[in-house]
Enzyme design. Sequence first.
Site, PDB file in Angstrom:
ATOM      1  N   ASP A 141       6.267 -48.139   5.416  1.00 39.84           N
ATOM      2  CA  ASP A 141       6.508 -47.143   4.371  1.00 39.84           C
ATOM      3  C   ASP A 141       7.982 -46.879   4.129  1.00 39.84           C
ATOM      4  OD1 ASP A 141       3.947 -46.469   3.379  1.00 39.84           O
ATOM      5  OD2 ASP A 141       3.521 -45.391   5.232  1.00 39.84           O
ATOM      6  N   ASP A 197      -1.913 -49.112  -0.313  1.00 39.27           N
ATOM      7  CA  ASP A 197      -0.697 -48.310  -0.460  1.00 39.27           C
ATOM      8  C   ASP A 197       0.569 -49.165  -0.339  1.00 39.27           C
ATOM      9  OD1 ASP A 197      -2.970 -47.228   0.920  1.00 39.27           O
ATOM     10  OD2 ASP A 197      -1.930 -45.346   1.236  1.00 39.27           O
TER      11      ASP A 197
END
Length: 397
Positions: free
Chosen positions: A110, A168
């Site tokens: 991320d 994601d």
Amino acid sequence: MLLAASALTLTCFAQPKQDVGQFQWLRNATKTIDYQLNKAAKAYKPGQNPRSLNPQGKLRLAGLNDWTTGFFPGSLWYGYELTGDQKLADKAKRFTLALDSIRFVKKSHDLGFMLYCSYGNAYRITGDKTYVPALTDGAQNLYERFNPKVGVIRSWDFGAWHYPVIIDNMMNLEYLYWAATTFNKPAYAQAASTHAMTTLKNHYRKDNSSYHVVDYDPETGKVLRKATHQGLTDESAWARGQAWGLYGYTMCYANTKNQTFLDQAERIASFIMNHPRMPKDKVPVWDFDVHNALDVAGRAPRDASAAAIIASALLDLSTQVKDGKKYVDYAEDVLKSLSSDAYLAKPGENKFFILKHSVGAFLYNSEIDTPIDYADYYYLEALKRYAGIKKINLLKN
């Protein structure tokens, strides 16, 4: 994730005559944004960013290792662009530089969310090379999570997974595309495109909805399992997951001009826009298949974060195709809903978050019907894109 850098972001919108009245909802929202962000930046400390609220209204903070920690600084940067409020730029710099140690994080996919939304926006807007070292290191660390045998960037390092990849992760590819060009690292872009192609092959069903998680054999690249971690069931269409995919493939096309990515983005857009269970206000329930699974109060909570991501993605998609008006019109409806009293906080309320009614991880009883930092971030980005497309001058006099 970011808007292109140019004077467009601050100075070049020609205000149309019909602006008065027609776009009053947008001007009202911008005033609230300016107020909330200034108050939040005073209330919270750099390095401990506001993430969400629990059911009792207690604040949940995002520390340096939290995947959401880059969103609040990024929101401050977008708030500055929307309003021209120099105070927000000054605060954005403080909150961004507090995240410098993230450049050393290796065990997270991320880094796009953490660094590109904060440092990336900072560098794009200011051109200040102070932000470059963190961006350089973070991009290298993200790239090192790419496994050419599997053809994807590994998502999690926890749990009983072999080599998990979540939808994601499409969002973090933008960081690699940008770094490939900025730092002359073509391998970064190649890894990003390979990840996108592998994900397209294995994450998507015939109806163009997406699985949340695909687990691979790290030695052979064989798919071991298709599952969910945050959706209702393995076979359901988790709303934010669909939004991540739409945004991701639109962004991949913008960076590569690979028609395969554009075609996939339009197919995902069609799935979302024409879904029979999309509410009239176009703010989806947290999972499109949640009609048989309600919360303890007998409701199916909406997810404003998914709506904000969808709106931002559709506005970007509208600029990539010939018939983009349908995407602008749909995104406009979403933004009007999010800018209404039903979702937009009143100044001084909501612990200074901007939007209400998002859902983090419903099945884990985590962040249900609450403000969340990434909802605010993508809402602000969507408003900025909308103002650019409509050529509306929102800057303070």
